[in-house]
Design a protein around this motif. Structure first.
Motif, short mmCIF file in Angstrom:
data_model
loop_
_atom_site.label_atom_id
_atom_site.label_comp_id
_atom_site.label_asym_id
_atom_site.label_seq_id
_atom_site.Cartn_x
_atom_site.Cartn_y
_atom_site.Cartn_z
N ILE A 411 7.29 -5.33 -8.96
CA ILE A 411 6.33 -5.11 -7.88
C ILE A 411 5.03 -5.79 -8.27
O ILE A 411 4.47 -5.50 -9.34
N ALA A 412 4.55 -6.69 -7.43
CA ALA A 412 3.37 -7.48 -7.74
C ALA A 412 2.12 -6.82 -7.17
O ALA A 412 2.14 -6.29 -6.05
N TYR A 413 1.05 -6.88 -7.95
CA TYR A 413 -0.25 -6.38 -7.50
C TYR A 413 -1.28 -7.47 -7.76
O TYR A 413 -1.38 -8.00 -8.87
N TYR A 414 -2.07 -7.83 -6.71
CA TYR A 414 -3.02 -8.93 -6.80
C TYR A 414 -4.43 -8.43 -6.48
O TYR A 414 -4.61 -7.57 -5.62
N LYS A 415 -5.39 -9.01 -7.17
CA LYS A 415 -6.80 -8.84 -6.85
C LYS A 415 -7.39 -10.23 -6.68
O LYS A 415 -7.45 -11.02 -7.64
N TRP A 416 -7.82 -10.54 -5.44
CA TRP A 416 -8.28 -11.89 -5.11
C TRP A 416 -9.68 -11.81 -4.54
O TRP A 416 -10.00 -10.91 -3.76
N LYS A 417 -10.51 -12.78 -4.93
CA LYS A 417 -11.91 -12.80 -4.47
C LYS A 417 -12.05 -13.86 -3.38
O LYS A 417 -11.90 -15.05 -3.60
N ASP A 418 -12.32 -13.39 -2.15
CA ASP A 418 -12.71 -14.27 -1.06
C ASP A 418 -14.21 -14.05 -0.85
O ASP A 418 -14.97 -14.14 -1.81
N LEU A 424 -3.82 -6.68 -2.78
CA LEU A 424 -2.56 -6.88 -2.07
C LEU A 424 -1.40 -6.60 -3.00
O LEU A 424 -1.49 -6.84 -4.22
N ALA A 425 -0.31 -6.07 -2.44
CA ALA A 425 0.89 -5.76 -3.23
C ALA A 425 2.11 -6.27 -2.49
O ALA A 425 2.13 -6.33 -1.25
N SER A 426 3.14 -6.63 -3.24
CA SER A 426 4.37 -7.17 -2.66
C SER A 426 5.54 -6.84 -3.58
O SER A 426 5.36 -6.68 -4.79
N ASN A 427 6.73 -6.77 -2.99
CA ASN A 427 7.93 -6.50 -3.79
C ASN A 427 8.84 -7.70 -3.92
O ASN A 427 9.98 -7.56 -4.36
N PHE A 428 8.38 -8.89 -3.50
CA PHE A 428 9.22 -10.09 -3.65
C PHE A 428 8.43 -11.33 -4.04
O PHE A 428 9.03 -12.35 -4.41
N HIS A 429 7.11 -11.30 -3.98
CA HIS A 429 6.31 -12.47 -4.34
C HIS A 429 6.15 -12.57 -5.86
O HIS A 429 6.22 -11.56 -6.57
N ARG A 438 -11.14 -22.16 4.76
CA ARG A 438 -12.20 -21.25 5.14
C ARG A 438 -13.36 -22.04 5.77
O ARG A 438 -13.65 -23.16 5.35
N LYS A 439 -13.99 -21.41 6.75
CA LYS A 439 -15.13 -22.02 7.43
C LYS A 439 -16.42 -21.50 6.82
O LYS A 439 -16.64 -20.30 6.74
N GLU A 440 -17.29 -22.44 6.42
CA GLU A 440 -18.55 -22.08 5.79
C GLU A 440 -19.62 -21.78 6.84
O GLU A 440 -19.40 -21.97 8.05
N LYS A 441 -20.76 -21.31 6.38
CA LYS A 441 -21.84 -20.95 7.29
C LYS A 441 -22.39 -22.16 8.02
O LYS A 441 -22.86 -22.05 9.16
N ASN A 442 -22.37 -23.34 7.40
CA ASN A 442 -22.90 -24.54 8.05
C ASN A 442 -21.90 -25.20 8.99
O ASN A 442 -22.18 -26.27 9.53
N GLY A 443 -20.72 -24.59 9.17
CA GLY A 443 -19.72 -25.14 10.08
C GLY A 443 -18.65 -25.97 9.42
O GLY A 443 -17.63 -26.29 10.05
N SER A 444 -18.83 -26.35 8.18
CA SER A 444 -17.84 -27.16 7.48
C SER A 444 -16.69 -26.29 6.99
O SER A 444 -16.81 -25.06 6.90
N LYS A 445 -15.57 -26.91 6.71
CA LYS A 445 -14.39 -26.22 6.22
C LYS A 445 -14.16 -26.53 4.75
O LYS A 445 -14.37 -27.67 4.31
N SER A 446 -13.75 -25.54 4.02
CA SER A 446 -13.46 -25.70 2.60
C SER A 446 -12.09 -25.12 2.29
O SER A 446 -11.57 -24.28 3.04
N THR A 447 -11.51 -25.55 1.20
CA THR A 447 -10.19 -25.09 0.77
C THR A 447 -10.34 -24.35 -0.55
O THR A 447 -10.93 -24.87 -1.50
N ILE A 448 -9.81 -23.12 -0.59
CA ILE A 448 -9.87 -22.33 -1.81
C ILE A 448 -8.46 -21.89 -2.18
O ILE A 448 -7.56 -21.82 -1.33
N THR A 449 -8.28 -21.59 -3.44
CA THR A 449 -6.97 -21.16 -3.93
C THR A 449 -6.79 -19.67 -3.73
O THR A 449 -7.75 -18.91 -3.64
N CYS A 450 -5.53 -19.26 -3.67
CA CYS A 450 -5.19 -17.85 -3.50
C CYS A 450 -3.73 -17.66 -3.90
O CYS A 450 -2.97 -18.63 -3.99
N PRO A 451 -3.27 -16.44 -4.13
CA PRO A 451 -1.84 -16.22 -4.34
C PRO A 451 -1.05 -16.53 -3.07
O PRO A 451 -1.56 -16.40 -1.94
N LYS A 452 0.19 -16.94 -3.22
CA LYS A 452 1.02 -17.26 -2.05
C LYS A 452 1.22 -16.03 -1.16
O LYS A 452 1.39 -16.16 0.06
N ALA A 453 1.18 -14.85 -1.74
CA ALA A 453 1.32 -13.63 -0.94
C ALA A 453 0.20 -13.49 0.07
O ALA A 453 0.42 -13.01 1.19
#
Length: 620
Positions: A411-418, A424-429, A438-453
């Motif tokens: 059973i997976a347990y994740y703590k992710w900072k956005d 988040l928790a999952s039983n198969f990831h 993600r969209k920033e305050k100035n209107g631009s878009k950025s890409t950040i990493t995260c768990p696949k879950a």
């Protein structure tokens, strides 16, 4: 102080002379403190000595026993579960001491928590390929050619019951309704029609004012008949309700159960399913009404729904309050766990993937679903039981960083900072990594990493929201003094959305408004089916009135066209077979016409294929 001295002191306290409490002539009963002081001697200090002696005696002779055995000696003992057992050595004249127990603790069974070991290790996402059908069950919709046919398949199991119960309810009120199935369908279609062609009130459709009157509604059903059906609409027999009935939805229980059964039988659905809350608008008085400030509809009836990615509601439960007896066989679980287990029970063992939010998620629920062959994932609260407590602190995580742990059951347990910390928790990831935009305050878009879950959860969690969006477009917004009418029309709108999704799979995708118009007008025309059956010719020669004439009154061609040019006229049918109307006139005996050798009838030879028949022998 030893035992003998304690016993002697208690006996002395009990044997001490007390004043006659029956004589209250000099006591003012309005002052409780004065009454107590008059009844007890002020010099004996009875209460304080008795409680002190009894407490010291009990502590010297007993030890607390708990309702469970703690594995950790340093674990604090729940004071509600402590029971003091007093030996039989207490004198007979000592009042029986009540056991210090909690009724809540006695009624609630203690749930054994497994010894989970959380470790940070590499685990791959395990999700086998899915080859099952994700469409509809063909046998239900093989003969459907229109949107109305699809809708009728979904509600076919409830129509007969509604017709019977409505007529029964009218009889119980000394009224005569005589409702038929075709008339009920027209009534439902009229309400669907009023959903997209709105008026301030349903009576305005029958208004004589030109700006309010609706000719199609007036033509379909009279106003008084519509009002009679609306006031006597019923789904269950009130006289059969048990005296101790705990089901607050008894009035529409057959309606709910029949539709839930049909939704699951006629549709397979996508592999990814979601469990979430839904609301049916209601602002009246009802014990079922809920307030959810975070929802677009803040006040109304709350539904727990299981939906697939297309927005098809496969199963739903109407929330009846905290005392609702949901799935007695899941009594050992919390409310959120019960809801998920009951909604998804039919999907166990089919390799489905269930997504839900933090209200439902727990480690025990993920373990239960995994043992039943079902995959699950969802956000989870940081104070849930059983989660690991050795993850990186929130202050040490930057945006896009995360930490994770896996239990001995994977059973997976994740703590992710956005922008904030997400749990988040999952039983198969596994510990696979992905990226999100993600969209920033100035209107631009950025890409950040995260768990696949995290990415999968954001992609597949919106099934119930899709269904709510489709239902809210042209819903039946019918106000009624009867509390269950809102539920009745809300569930019919859910049925409409399900029919819309099925229509897009087996036929073609159309706008919601056009699909609504097709079903509304299709149902409104159902009332004419019975009359059309009477007009059809019967195969029985005794009941059949004989062949009808091709044309009874009038002609399809305008008179100025038929008789405008007699030299090159258009032949038209007349009661005498094979006769042309123009050519049969006595004054028309010119060369283009000829007489039959058998019946001496003048026939037109300009249009032989229309005028001549095999019964005439024409001499040209």
């Amino acid at each position: 102080m030893n035992i003998s001295k304690n016993t002697a002191l208690i006996e002395d306290l009990f044997m001490e002379d007390l004043p006659d409490c029956a004589d209250t002539s000099d006591v003012e009963f309005s002052d409780e403190e004065t009454i107590r002081e008059e009844r007890l001697p002020s010099t004996s200090n009875f209460d304080e000595n008795f409680e002190a002696a009894l407490e010291e005696y009990m502590l010297s002779q007993t030890k607390p026993t708990t309702g469970y055995e703690t594995e950790d000696p340093s674990r604090e003992i729940d004071q509600e579960l402590i029971v003091y057992s007093i030996p039989n050595t207490i004198p007979d004249n000592l009042p029986a001491q009540k056991t210090v127990t909690s009724t809540h603790a006695q009624s609630k069974k203690t749930k054994h928590e497994p010894n989970r070991k959380w470790k940070k290790r590499d685990v791959e996402t395990y999700l086998p390929e899915y080859s099952a059908n994700t469409g509809v069950v063909d046998e239900y919709f093989a003969e459907c050619t229109t949107p109305t046919d699809i809708f009728l398949v979904l509600i076919s199991d409830v129509l007969d019951n509604i017709v019977y119960q409505s007529n029964l309810y009218a009889t119980q009120r000394n009224k005569f309704l005589n409702l038929k199935k075709e008339e009920l369908l027209a009534f439902i279609g009229m309400n669907f029609y009023m959903g997209y062609n709105t008026r301030p009130s349903w009576t305005d459709h029958y208004s004589s004012a030109p700006d309010l009157n609706n000719p199609l509604i007036c033509k379909t059903m009279p106003r008084d008949r519509f009002a009679a059906i609306l006031s006597h609409l019923h789904c269950n027999d009130n006289t059969q309700m048990p005296s101790n009935c705990k089901d607050k939805l008894y009035k529409i229980r057959p309606f709910i159960d029949a539709l839930n059964k049909k939704f699951q039988e006629c549709y397979y659905g996508t592999r990814e399913l979601s469990v979430d809350e839904s609301m049916i608008k209601f602002k009246g008085r009802s014990v079922l009404k809920q307030y959810l400030p975070a929802k677009p509809i803040k006040r109304g009836y709350k539904l727990w729904c299981l939906a697939d990615q297309r927005g098809f509601i496969k199963n739903f439960i109407i929330y009846q309050g905290k005392n609702d007896e949901i799935a007695v066989k899941f009594a050992d679980y919390s409310l959120g766990e019960k809801v998920v287990l009951q909604l998804t029970e039919k999907e166990w063992g089919k390799q489905k993937v269930i997504y839900y939010d933090k209200f439902f998620t727990s480690i025990a629920l993920l373990e239960k679903l995994k043992t039943e062959g079902t995959y699950a994932c969802g956000t989870i609260r940081s104070n849930r039981k059983g989660i690991p407590n050795n993850l990186v602190a929130d202050s040490k995580l930057k945006r896009g960083q995360y930490d994770y742990r896996f239990s001995n059951m994977n059973i997976a347990y994740y703590k992710w900072k956005d922008n904030k910390i997400v749990h988040l928790a999952s039983n198969f990831h596994g510990n696979d990594e992905a990226t999100v935009s993600r969209k920033e305050k100035n209107g631009s878009k950025s890409t950040i990493t995260c768990p696949k879950a995290i990415k999968d959860y954001n992609s597949y969690m919106g099934g119930v929201d899709t269904a709510d969006r489709l239902r809210a477009l042209y819903c039946v917004d019918r106000k009624s003094p009867k509390w269950w009418h809102r539920l009745f029309w809300g569930i019919l709108d859910i049925t409409f959305v399900n029919a819309y999704i099925i229509h897009g799979l087996i036929m073609e995708k159309t706008p919601v408004k056009e699909f609504r118009r097709s079903i509304a007008q299709g149902l409104m025309s159902m009332k004419d089916i019975k009359d059309n059956k009477k007009k059809r010719l019967s195969k029985d020669p005794v009941l059949s009135p004989g062949p009808s004439k091709r044309r009874k009154t009038g002609f399809s061609t305008l008179k100025d066209v038929r008789l405008g040019n007699r030299g090159v006229h258009w032949p038209t049918f007349v009661p005498n077979r094979g006769r042309c109307e123009v050519c049969s006139m006595k004054k028309v005996q010119s060369k283009p016409h000829s007489k039959c050798s058998h019946c001496n009838t003048f026939l037109c030879i300009n249009e032989k294929k229309n005028c001549f028949t095999e019964y005439h022998d024409v001499n040209v």
